[in-house]
Scaffold this motif. Structure first.
Motif, PDB file in Angstrom:
ATOM      1  N   MET A   1       1.069  -1.394  -0.464  1.00 15.52           N
ATOM      2  CA  MET A   1      -0.026  -0.775  -0.123  1.00 15.52           C
ATOM      3  C   MET A   1       1.168   0.958  -0.408  1.00 15.52           C
ATOM      4  SD  MET A   1      -2.708   0.914   2.992  1.00 15.52           S
ATOM      5  CE  MET A   1      -1.842   0.281   3.715  1.00 15.52           C
ATOM      6  N   ALA A   2       0.741   2.131  -1.090  1.00 13.39           N
ATOM      7  CA  ALA A   2       1.559   3.367  -1.281  1.00 13.39           C
ATOM      8  C   ALA A   2       0.844   4.670   0.146  1.00 13.39           C
ATOM      9  CB  ALA A   2       1.556   4.217  -2.357  1.00 13.39           C
ATOM     10  N   ARG A   3       1.629   5.359   0.170  1.00 14.68           N
ATOM     11  CA  ARG A   3       1.001   6.411   1.083  1.00 14.68           C
ATOM     12  C   ARG A   3       1.901   7.313   0.348  1.00 14.68           C
ATOM     13  NH1 ARG A   3       3.518   7.060   6.677  1.00 14.68           N
ATOM     14  NH2 ARG A   3       4.670   8.216   7.002  1.00 14.68           N
ATOM     15  N   THR A   4       1.015   8.737   0.626  1.00 10.76           N
ATOM     16  CA  THR A   4       1.594  10.618   0.074  1.00 10.76           C
ATOM     17  C   THR A   4       1.601  11.126   1.731  1.00 10.76           C
ATOM     18  OG1 THR A   4       0.942  10.130  -2.426  1.00 10.76           O
ATOM     19  CG2 THR A   4       1.651  11.821  -1.419  1.00 10.76           C
ATOM     20  N   GLU A   5       2.740  11.978   1.684  1.00 10.87           N
ATOM     21  CA  GLU A   5       2.826  13.070   2.712  1.00 10.87           C
ATOM     22  C   GLU A   5       2.502  13.945   2.346  1.00 10.87           C
ATOM     23  OE1 GLU A   5       5.414  11.776   6.008  1.00 10.87           O
ATOM     24  OE2 GLU A   5       6.193   9.954   4.939  1.00 10.87           O
ATOM     25  N   TYR A   6       1.672  14.838   3.030  1.00 12.51           N
ATOM     26  CA  TYR A   6       1.436  16.272   2.889  1.00 12.51           C
ATOM     27  C   TYR A   6       1.958  16.909   3.950  1.00 12.51           C
ATOM     28  CZ  TYR A   6      -1.990  14.590  -0.756  1.00 12.51           C
ATOM     29  OH  TYR A   6      -2.540  14.002  -1.418  1.00 12.51           O
ATOM     30  N   TYR A   7       2.376  18.186   3.342  1.00 18.29           N
ATOM     31  CA  TYR A   7       2.576  19.063   4.818  1.00 18.29           C
ATOM     32  C   TYR A   7       2.341  20.389   4.311  1.00 18.29           C
ATOM     33  CZ  TYR A   7       4.604  21.282   9.127  1.00 18.29           C
ATOM     34  OH  TYR A   7       5.146  22.054   9.651  1.00 18.29           O
ATOM     35  N   ASP A   8       1.025  21.229   5.304  1.00 18.98           N
ATOM     36  CA  ASP A   8       0.477  22.597   4.821  1.00 18.98           C
ATOM     37  C   ASP A   8       0.170  23.181   3.954  1.00 18.98           C
ATOM     38  OD1 ASP A   8       0.282  24.435   6.392  1.00 18.98           O
ATOM     39  OD2 ASP A   8       2.112  26.138   5.886  1.00 18.98           O
ATOM     40  N   ASP A   9      -0.484  21.414   3.258  1.00 21.18           N
ATOM     41  CA  ASP A   9      -0.389  21.577   1.955  1.00 21.18           C
ATOM     42  C   ASP A   9      -2.509  21.843   1.842  1.00 21.18           C
ATOM     43  OD1 ASP A   9      -1.411  21.466  -0.700  1.00 21.18           O
ATOM     44  OD2 ASP A   9       0.029  19.508  -0.847  1.00 21.18           O
ATOM     45  N   PRO A  10      -2.302  23.116   1.123  1.00 24.66           N
ATOM     46  CA  PRO A  10      -4.600  23.226   1.771  1.00 24.66           C
ATOM     47  C   PRO A  10      -5.378  22.074  -0.017  1.00 24.66           C
ATOM     48  CG  PRO A  10      -3.297  25.070   0.140  1.00 24.66           C
ATOM     49  CD  PRO A  10      -2.494  24.288   1.343  1.00 24.66           C
ATOM     50  N   GLN A  11      -5.178  21.172  -0.708  1.00 24.46           N
ATOM     51  CA  GLN A  11      -5.183  20.121  -1.384  1.00 24.46           C
ATOM     52  C   GLN A  11      -4.973  19.040  -0.811  1.00 24.46           C
ATOM     53  OE1 GLN A  11      -6.055  21.014  -4.723  1.00 24.46           O
ATOM     54  NE2 GLN A  11      -6.114  23.451  -3.138  1.00 24.46           N
ATOM     55  N   ALA A  12      -4.471  18.991   0.696  1.00 25.11           N
ATOM     56  CA  ALA A  12      -3.754  17.877   1.360  1.00 25.11           C
ATOM     57  C   ALA A  12      -5.898  17.368   1.585  1.00 25.11           C
ATOM     58  CB  ALA A  12      -3.211  17.601   2.480  1.00 25.11           C
ATOM     59  N   PRO A  13      -6.614  15.681   1.058  1.00 26.54           N
ATOM     60  CA  PRO A  13      -7.013  15.402   1.508  1.00 26.54           C
ATOM     61  C   PRO A  13      -7.754  15.227   3.403  1.00 26.54           C
ATOM     62  CG  PRO A  13      -5.944  13.897   1.079  1.00 26.54           C
ATOM     63  CD  PRO A  13      -5.244  14.763   1.494  1.00 26.54           C
ATOM     64  N   ARG A  14      -8.840  15.836   3.991  1.00 28.09           N
ATOM     65  CA  ARG A  14      -9.124  16.045   5.097  1.00 28.09           C
ATOM     66  C   ARG A  14      -8.780  14.213   5.621  1.00 28.09           C
ATOM     67  NH1 ARG A  14     -13.154  19.209   7.117  1.00 28.09           N
ATOM     68  NH2 ARG A  14     -13.842  17.557   9.529  1.00 28.09           N
ATOM     69  N   PRO A  15      -8.664  14.227   7.354  1.00 30.32           N
ATOM     70  CA  PRO A  15      -8.052  12.894   8.020  1.00 30.32           C
ATOM     71  C   PRO A  15      -9.549  12.504   8.163  1.00 30.32           C
ATOM     72  CG  PRO A  15      -6.262  14.941   8.721  1.00 30.32           C
ATOM     73  CD  PRO A  15      -7.911  16.236   8.074  1.00 30.32           C
ATOM     74  N   ASN A  16      -9.057  11.417   8.300  1.00 28.24           N
ATOM     75  CA  ASN A  16     -10.082  10.496   9.386  1.00 28.24           C
ATOM     76  C   ASN A  16     -10.086   9.558   9.918  1.00 28.24           C
ATOM     77  OD1 ASN A  16      -9.189   8.340   7.111  1.00 28.24           O
ATOM     78  ND2 ASN A  16      -9.986   8.483   5.262  1.00 28.24           N
ATOM     79  N   SER A  17      -8.652   9.937  10.016  1.00 28.19           N
ATOM     80  CA  SER A  17      -7.876   9.426  11.297  1.00 28.19           C
ATOM     81  C   SER A  17      -7.156  10.323  12.275  1.00 28.19           C
ATOM     82  CB  SER A  17      -7.624   7.289  11.011  1.00 28.19           C
ATOM     83  OG  SER A  17      -6.725   7.172  10.151  1.00 28.19           O
ATOM     84  N   LEU A  18      -7.028   9.170  13.346  1.00 29.44           N
ATOM     85  CA  LEU A  18      -6.310   9.587  14.059  1.00 29.44           C
ATOM     86  C   LEU A  18      -5.256   9.040  14.600  1.00 29.44           C
ATOM     87  CD1 LEU A  18      -4.955  12.233  15.511  1.00 29.44           C
ATOM     88  CD2 LEU A  18      -6.370  11.571  17.443  1.00 29.44           C
ATOM     89  N   VAL A  19      -3.668   8.756  14.735  1.00 28.96           N
ATOM     90  CA  VAL A  19      -2.974   7.518  14.795  1.00 28.96           C
ATOM     91  C   VAL A  19      -1.719   8.051  15.381  1.00 28.96           C
ATOM     92  CG1 VAL A  19      -1.380   5.749  14.165  1.00 28.96           C
ATOM     93  CG2 VAL A  19      -3.567   6.018  12.738  1.00 28.96           C
ATOM     94  N   VAL A  20      -1.691   7.343  17.106  1.00 29.61           N
ATOM     95  CA  VAL A  20       0.088   7.120  17.987  1.00 29.61           C
ATOM     96  C   VAL A  20       0.797   7.193  17.471  1.00 29.61           C
ATOM     97  CG1 VAL A  20       0.856   6.513  20.637  1.00 29.61           C
ATOM     98  CG2 VAL A  20      -1.726   7.538  19.187  1.00 29.61           C
TER      99      VAL A  20
END
Length: 156
Positions: A1-20
């Motif tokens: 499974m691939a992942r994309t990291e966003y930082y301070d990006d207004p185009q980032a998708p809205r989070p649907n989980s919070l992970v420790v």
């Protein structure tokens, strides 16, 4: 499974989980740092990952380092607590994660170097080589705080 990291990006998708998450700056007797090249984004990173509901933070760090590198560790301290809400991680399965990370320090107490299915490469890196690695800036911040030898853990 691939992942994309966003930082301070207004185009980032809205989070649907919070992970420790936990990560560890594992060092050897020469001051080198254990790094892995992640399979899901091809970036270099500290060993680490999500904490299970039945684990303590040290247990999660021990498990993640063992799974990803083959080494057994002993926790020696804490680099910091990283909770920047501008950091979003999107996975191809639809999870969009807001993650906070507890970064610890550790040393090797056993095991043998092994590459897991989460990594394409694991190796020891001297501090002067870190700048040459393709590392997400959130990981680089943890490494910088470790190298600065802060008197108390970073909280931010």
């Amino acid at each position: 499974m691939a992942r994309t990291e966003y930082y301070d990006d207004p185009q980032a998708p809205r989070p649907n989980s919070l992970v420790v998450g936990v990560s560890a700056v594992v060092t050897d007797e020469h001051g080198r740092i254990l790094m892995q090249r992640r399979r899901d984004n091809n970036l270099w990173a500290l060993p680490g990952g999500g904490m299970d509901l039945t684990e303590s933070v040290p247990q999660a760090a021990f498990r993640e380092v063992k799974e990803e590198t083959g080494y057994d560790i002993e926790i020696t301290g804490m680099v910091g607590l990283y909770t920047d809400a501008r950091h979003i991680i999107a996975y191809t399965d639809g999870e969009v994660r807001r993650q906070f990370n507890i970064c610890l320090t550790a040393r090797i107490v056993g095991g043998t170097l092994a590459i897991s299915d989460e990594s394409t490469e694991v190796r020891w890196v001297s501090p002067d080589e870190l700048g040459d690695l393709d590392v997400h800036h959130t990981q680089r911040l943890r490494l910088r705080h470790y190298m600065e030898g802060l008197q108390s853990p970073y909280i931010g």
